[in-house]
Write a protein that holds these residues in place. Structure first.
Motif, PDB file in Angstrom:
ATOM      1  N   GLY A   1       0.787  -1.223   0.000  1.00  9.89           N
ATOM      2  CA  GLY A   1       0.000   0.000   0.000  1.00  9.89           C
ATOM      3  C   GLY A   1       0.824   1.280   0.000  1.00  9.89           C
ATOM      4  O   GLY A   1       0.264   2.377   0.074  1.00  9.89           O
ATOM      5  N   ALA A   2       2.151   1.157  -0.115  1.00 20.06           N
ATOM      6  CA  ALA A   2       2.995   2.357  -0.088  1.00 20.06           C
ATOM      7  C   ALA A   2       2.677   3.292  -1.251  1.00 20.06           C
ATOM      8  O   ALA A   2       2.748   4.519  -1.100  1.00 20.06           O
TER       9      ALA A   2
ATOM     10  N   SER B   1      -1.535  -0.626  -9.620  1.00 15.39           N
ATOM     11  CA  SER B   1      -2.789  -0.356  -8.902  1.00 15.39           C
ATOM     12  C   SER B   1      -2.953   1.121  -8.553  1.00 15.39           C
ATOM     13  O   SER B   1      -4.064   1.662  -8.594  1.00 15.39           O
ATOM     14  N   ASP B   2      -1.853   1.801  -8.210  1.00 12.81           N
ATOM     15  CA  ASP B   2      -1.957   3.230  -7.917  1.00 12.81           C
ATOM     16  C   ASP B   2      -2.306   4.021  -9.174  1.00 12.81           C
ATOM     17  O   ASP B   2      -2.996   5.039  -9.109  1.00 12.81           O
ATOM     18  N   VAL B   3      -1.826   3.533 -10.310  1.00 18.88           N
ATOM     19  CA  VAL B   3      -2.153   4.172 -11.589  1.00 18.88           C
ATOM     20  C   VAL B   3      -3.658   4.062 -11.860  1.00 18.88           C
ATOM     21  O   VAL B   3      -4.283   5.006 -12.355  1.00 18.88           O
ATOM     22  N   VAL B   4      -4.235   2.931 -11.494  1.00 23.26           N
ATOM     23  CA  VAL B   4      -5.680   2.746 -11.637  1.00 23.26           C
ATOM     24  C   VAL B   4      -6.428   3.683 -10.698  1.00 23.26           C
ATOM     25  O   VAL B   4      -7.364   4.383 -11.102  1.00 23.26           O
TER      26      VAL B   4
ATOM     27  N   LYS C   1      -8.674   9.237   2.907  1.00 24.80           N
ATOM     28  CA  LYS C   1      -7.623  10.184   2.523  1.00 24.80           C
ATOM     29  C   LYS C   1      -6.362  10.065   3.369  1.00 24.80           C
ATOM     30  O   LYS C   1      -5.290  10.496   2.930  1.00 24.80           O
ATOM     31  N   GLU C   2      -6.453   9.504   4.542  1.00 29.47           N
ATOM     32  CA  GLU C   2      -5.237   9.287   5.323  1.00 29.47           C
ATOM     33  C   GLU C   2      -4.484   8.065   4.819  1.00 29.47           C
ATOM     34  O   GLU C   2      -3.266   8.107   4.628  1.00 29.47           O
ATOM     35  N   LYS C   3      -5.199   6.990   4.563  1.00 28.68           N
ATOM     36  CA  LYS C   3      -4.583   5.770   4.044  1.00 28.68           C
ATOM     37  C   LYS C   3      -4.089   5.973   2.624  1.00 28.68           C
ATOM     38  O   LYS C   3      -3.032   5.462   2.238  1.00 28.68           O
TER      39      LYS C   3
END
Length: 222
Positions: free
Chosen positions: A52-53, A102-105, A205-207
């Motif tokens: 999750g970084a 996944s972050d790109v998604v 928004k914190e995670k």
């Protein structure tokens, strides 16, 4: 105008899928695009660990070739994925690459780009692999211009026979980049996906600190 081809076959220059990818980018080049071809098997792409970084910081702790490859994608207007059918999916290096996106998604980072996919299969279901790769493009915000699956069926000349169709796919990719072909249904889907992810990151928004900041910078979260 830049079109990037990414081929995921372990067979090097003997790859049937490589022939299709080359035909697509040849068509793109004939329409005026600068083209680049990458052999994914020559890169080191580590597996996603689900830490999750990327959602939190925008950076991946893995030390490999992923960031350099992704930078090339970001700096391209068109993307061509190529992979043979490995049990109705893509070979492991391509799946490892997809899993790192996944972050790109989440951020729909490739919105405004165009792409397509090609695949070969010994017996059947090359189209299944094409559909899967195109779905990955869609999930990242890319407009998909089409795809091509070729079943070898014992015929080594099959990729050459499909070369003309593959070149047309490349030409349509460039025409789409130039705005000569439009995709209103896909644009609406991207709008809905962006709205969904905006709400997702606002609720976390914190995670998902990096993703939240991304949408703020894009002006989509006030």
């Amino acid at each position: 105008m830049k079109v990037l081809g990414i081929n995921a076959s372990p067979r090097g220059n003997e790859s049937n899928t490589l022939q299709l990818v080359k035909s697509v980018i040849k068509g793109a080049e004939s329409e005026g695009a600068d083209v680049e071809l990458i052999d994914l098997y020559k890169l080191q792409i580590e597996y996603c660990t689900g830490c999750g970084a990327c959602y939190a910081t925008g950076e991946c702790p893995q030390i490999d070739d992923f960031e350099e490859l992704f930078d090339r994608i970001v700096n391209s207007d068109g993307i061509v994925f190529g992979a043979p059918n490995y049990i109705n999916s893509v070979p492991a290096p391509m799946k490892a690459f997809f899993d790192r996106l996944s972050d790109v998604v989440h951020c729909q980072m490739l919105a405004g780009k165009f792409g397509c996919s090609v695949s070969t299969a010994g017996g059947n279901k090359a189209d299944v692999v094409v559909d899967y790769m195109n779905s990955v493009l869609t999930n990242m915000g890319v407009n998909v211009v089409g795809g091509l699956g070729v079943v070898m069926g014992g015929d080594p000349a099959a990729p050459q026979q499909a070369a003309g169709t593959a070149e047309e796919l490349g030409k349509n990719l460039v025409k789409s980049i130039r705005g000569e072909i439009t995709y209103p249904d896909q644009e609406e889907l991207h709008r809905q996906n962006t709205e969904y992810f905006c709400q997702l990151v606002k609720s976390n928004k914190e995670k998902f600190a990096h993703d939240y900041d991304w949408y703020v910078r894009m002006g989509l979260i006030k």
